[in-house]
Design a protein around this motif. Structure first.
Motif, PDB file in Angstrom:
ATOM      1  N   GLY A   1     -12.293  31.678 121.097  1.00  0.00           N
ATOM      2  CA  GLY A   1     -12.274  30.327 121.650  1.00  0.00           C
ATOM      3  C   GLY A   1     -13.151  29.745 122.397  1.00  0.00           C
ATOM      4  O   GLY A   1     -13.295  28.596 122.812  1.00  0.00           O
ATOM      5  N   SER A   2     -14.395  30.304 122.691  1.00  0.00           N
ATOM      6  CA  SER A   2     -15.517  29.768 123.450  1.00  0.00           C
ATOM      7  C   SER A   2     -15.800  28.783 122.393  1.00  0.00           C
ATOM      8  O   SER A   2     -16.302  28.999 121.302  1.00  0.00           O
ATOM      9  CB  SER A   2     -16.773  30.708 123.755  1.00  0.00           C
ATOM     10  OG  SER A   2     -16.184  31.494 124.642  1.00  0.00           O
ATOM     11  N   ALA A   3     -16.456  27.539 122.807  1.00  0.00           N
ATOM     12  CA  ALA A   3     -16.993  26.385 121.987  1.00  0.00           C
ATOM     13  C   ALA A   3     -18.502  26.265 122.410  1.00  0.00           C
ATOM     14  O   ALA A   3     -18.696  26.056 123.600  1.00  0.00           O
ATOM     15  CB  ALA A   3     -16.223  25.292 122.176  1.00  0.00           C
TER      16      ALA A   3
ATOM     17  N   ASP B   1     -18.626  26.424 126.274  1.00  0.00           N
ATOM     18  CA  ASP B   1     -17.820  25.778 127.492  1.00  0.00           C
ATOM     19  C   ASP B   1     -16.952  26.414 128.274  1.00  0.00           C
ATOM     20  O   ASP B   1     -16.283  26.061 129.264  1.00  0.00           O
ATOM     21  CB  ASP B   1     -17.019  24.710 127.025  1.00  0.00           C
ATOM     22  CG  ASP B   1     -15.793  24.958 125.875  1.00  0.00           C
ATOM     23  OD1 ASP B   1     -15.947  26.203 125.414  1.00  0.00           O
ATOM     24  OD2 ASP B   1     -14.887  24.436 125.771  1.00  0.00           O
ATOM     25  N   CYS B   2     -16.364  27.769 127.823  1.00  0.00           N
ATOM     26  CA  CYS B   2     -15.438  28.481 128.487  1.00  0.00           C
ATOM     27  C   CYS B   2     -15.669  29.888 127.977  1.00  0.00           C
ATOM     28  O   CYS B   2     -16.282  30.404 127.145  1.00  0.00           O
ATOM     29  CB  CYS B   2     -13.863  28.010 128.280  1.00  0.00           C
ATOM     30  SG  CYS B   2     -13.508  28.322 126.712  1.00  0.00           S
ATOM     31  N   PRO B   3     -15.062  30.783 128.967  1.00  0.00           N
ATOM     32  CA  PRO B   3     -15.121  32.455 128.689  1.00  0.00           C
ATOM     33  C   PRO B   3     -14.375  32.520 127.231  1.00  0.00           C
ATOM     34  O   PRO B   3     -13.672  31.691 126.915  1.00  0.00           O
ATOM     35  CB  PRO B   3     -14.462  32.913 129.701  1.00  0.00           C
ATOM     36  CG  PRO B   3     -14.457  32.033 130.997  1.00  0.00           C
ATOM     37  CD  PRO B   3     -14.458  30.801 130.197  1.00  0.00           C
ATOM     38  N   PRO B   4     -14.532  33.641 126.684  1.00  0.00           N
ATOM     39  CA  PRO B   4     -15.448  34.803 127.064  1.00  0.00           C
ATOM     40  C   PRO B   4     -16.924  34.893 126.885  1.00  0.00           C
ATOM     41  O   PRO B   4     -17.580  35.546 127.459  1.00  0.00           O
ATOM     42  CB  PRO B   4     -14.905  35.900 126.159  1.00  0.00           C
ATOM     43  CG  PRO B   4     -14.460  35.489 124.896  1.00  0.00           C
ATOM     44  CD  PRO B   4     -13.892  33.867 125.514  1.00  0.00           C
TER      45      PRO B   4
ATOM     46  N   THR C   1     -20.598  34.019 127.502  1.00  0.00           N
ATOM     47  CA  THR C   1     -21.311  33.433 128.784  1.00  0.00           C
ATOM     48  C   THR C   1     -22.784  33.081 128.466  1.00  0.00           C
ATOM     49  O   THR C   1     -23.506  32.410 129.190  1.00  0.00           O
ATOM     50  CB  THR C   1     -21.325  34.496 129.655  1.00  0.00           C
ATOM     51  OG1 THR C   1     -21.679  35.907 129.067  1.00  0.00           O
ATOM     52  CG2 THR C   1     -20.177  34.618 130.355  1.00  0.00           C
TER      53      THR C   1
END
Lengths: 409, 103
Positions: free
Chosen positions: B68-70, B79-82, B84
């Motif tokens: 789900g990271s975009a 934009d978000c974890p996991p 990086t």
């Protein structure tokens, strides 16, 4: 020269070291870890590494030469054996003394010890470190094997599912009556468990292991009551406990089983930070005034914030806690923090492998478990960011756009 | 660096991520109007093909189908974890109808 000493080279410690350089910090960085390997990603160990399908360049990263390029003094196989908060010094197991200006404690967890005879026998494996996962990989590479896995948490279930998908067989032995129900809640755990058993993982719940069987090498385990489970290899995955010795020596205040930190990862001791598994940090998800989370994404975020604080004096950890688990062909993501007694609302009548469960506490959305539905998962992140908690009816209706609810406020 | 032709504009339906191999590199290609974006197709976090993920028009990003990271199509940043780390972003040139990527 200013010196940052980072005690622990796991996910959080590595992130702290790399972030210090990324934000332009020019001081000296000493990164100390008891692991003999170069720092690596821990999540793949129980998934792709044990069955040999991992791309190792995505496991051991960054590439070893990066430490020299970034002037990170990485000391592998070394621990901090003692530290003094007022003199700001630390003794290392390699015999050196480091005079630090900032100390980041990233000591993580140690595997929980089980009082079972025979765990030291050849053929008994753990999956905590890369060298241990590679030992399992080497055994599995020689042909189909039967694994007896002690512990039906995420790690045990991941190893079992990966092994079965790769043509092995696995029996998971869990002491609790409902595996994974503590982190996922019973209803959700049951679905995940059903998925695994449908694919051939044998799960024995509510059983105690009395001893590891075999004279010289492990040939299986004996359950309480006498039943023998034969196995080619025994894997122990029964959880872990925070390593707090260094923090204690420094006199850091402890809370909820970890080291108390503020949102900037500062402990109660000046210029000492705590990150990752050991850090008890403030969060809207905390039941008490702090929460401790043992997941990779949180550990990395902690390391980044500690580094920003050291370099600039700014930076707060405000991430939404999240984790994922890959169990064979099932990948699920959890955003927020679920509790076993939370109320569960399913999104419509969806089932695996594409469904979402919402966790409500006192009617407020606290977490979501999602498989194969990224749009809903993203919507939940937006709801948390906006501080919006939809009604049960809205959550349960697959036609309701959660991101739009978040945007509407 | 070489410029590699990866097809014509019509090969890339609007807003639909498409996997392309160019000079041994797997790319995730997304056309937005007459602009074509190219990022590395391998998720930097785990083993996933980003072109199997969704294009998020509001965020101008590709969402990893696994966790789900975009990843932003311009900066490569998640934009978000996991995840990086950023994915590599490649320069794309549209010459008439043909699409070229700097590898």
């Amino acid at each position: 020269m200013t010196i940052a000493l980072i005690a622990g080279s796991g996910m959080a410690g590595r992130a702290a070291a790399l972030t210090l350089r990324r934000v332009g910090w020019t001081g000296e960085i000493v990164l100390v870890g008891d692991d003999p390997e170069y720092p690596y990603e821990r999540p793949p160990l129980s998934k792709s590494v044990v069955v040999g399908t991992a791309d190792m360049s995505k496991v051991i990263k960054p590439a070893p030469e990066v430490y020299e390029q970034e002037r990170i003094d990485l000391r592998r196989g070394v621990t901090v054996t003692g530290a003094d908060a007022s003199a700001k010094t630390a003794e290392l197991s390699d015999g050196s003394t480091v005079a630090w200006d900032a100390l980041v404690i990233a000591t993580g967890c140690a595997p929980r010890e089980l009082p079972i005879p025979g765990l030291d026998r050849p053929g008994v494996h753990r999956v905590t470190r890369l060298d241990e996962a590679l030992e399992i990989q080497a055994v599995l590479a020689t042909g189909p094997k039967h694994l007896a896995i002690i512990g039906g948490g995420f790690i045990g279930m991941e190893v079992a599912a990966a092994a079965v998908a790769a043509g092995h067989t696995a029996t998971v032995l869990e002491a609790a009556p409902e595996p994974m129900s503590r982190p996922l809640g019973l209803e959700v755990a049951e679905r995940v468990l059903q998925w695994a058993t449908d694919r051939g993982v044998v799960v024995r719940a509510g059983v105690g292991v009395e001893q590891v069987s075999g004279d010289d090498i492990a040939t299986g385990v004996r359950l309480v009551g006498g039943e023998e489970i034969d196995a080619d290899l025994v894997i122990v995955a029964v959880g872990q406990t925070p390593r707090l010795e260094l923090a204690r020596q420094l006199g850091c205040v402890e809370v909820v089983g970890g080291v108390q930190v503020d949102a900037g990862m500062r402990t109660s001791v000046t210029d000492v930070y705590a990150v990752g598994d050991i850090a008890a940090f403030p969060s809207t998800w905390a039941d008490e005034d702090r929460i401790r989370v043992e997941h990779a994404a949180v550990a990395i975020g902690h390391g980044q914030v500690a580094a920003e604080q050291i370099a600039t004096g700014a930076g707060l950890f405000e991430d939404i806690p999240s984790f994922w688990s890959d169990q064979g062909d099932l990948t699920f993501n959890v955003v927020g923090v679920a509790r076993p007694d939370d109320e569960i609302i399913w999104r419509g009548d969806q089932v695996l492998p594409a469904c979402t469960a919402f966790y409500l506490r006192n009617g407020t959305l606290r977490a979501a478990f999602s498989v194969g539905d990224m749009k809903t998962l993203r919507g939940v992140r937006k709801l948390f960011a906006a501080g919006v908690s939809p009604t049960r009816e809205q959550l349960g209706d697959p036609d309701v756009d959660l991101a739009a609810l978040a945007a509407a406020g | 660096m070489t410029q590699v032709a990866i097809g014509s504009l019509s090969d890339f339906p609007e807003g639909t991520p498409t996997r392309v191999e160019a000079d041994g590199t797997a790319l995730c290609i997304v056309r937005v109007g007459d602009t074509v974006h190219a990022i590395c197709d391998d998720c930097p976090h785990a083993e996933a093909s980003l072109s199997e993920g969704d294009f998020l028009a509001d965020d101008m990003a590709i969402e990893c189908p696994l966790h789900g990271s975009a990843f932003n199509l311009t900066t490569g940043d998640p934009d978000c974890p996991p995840a990086t780390e950023a994915v590599e972003v490649f320069t794309v040139t549209v010459d008439g109808d043909s699409v070229l990527v700097d590898i």
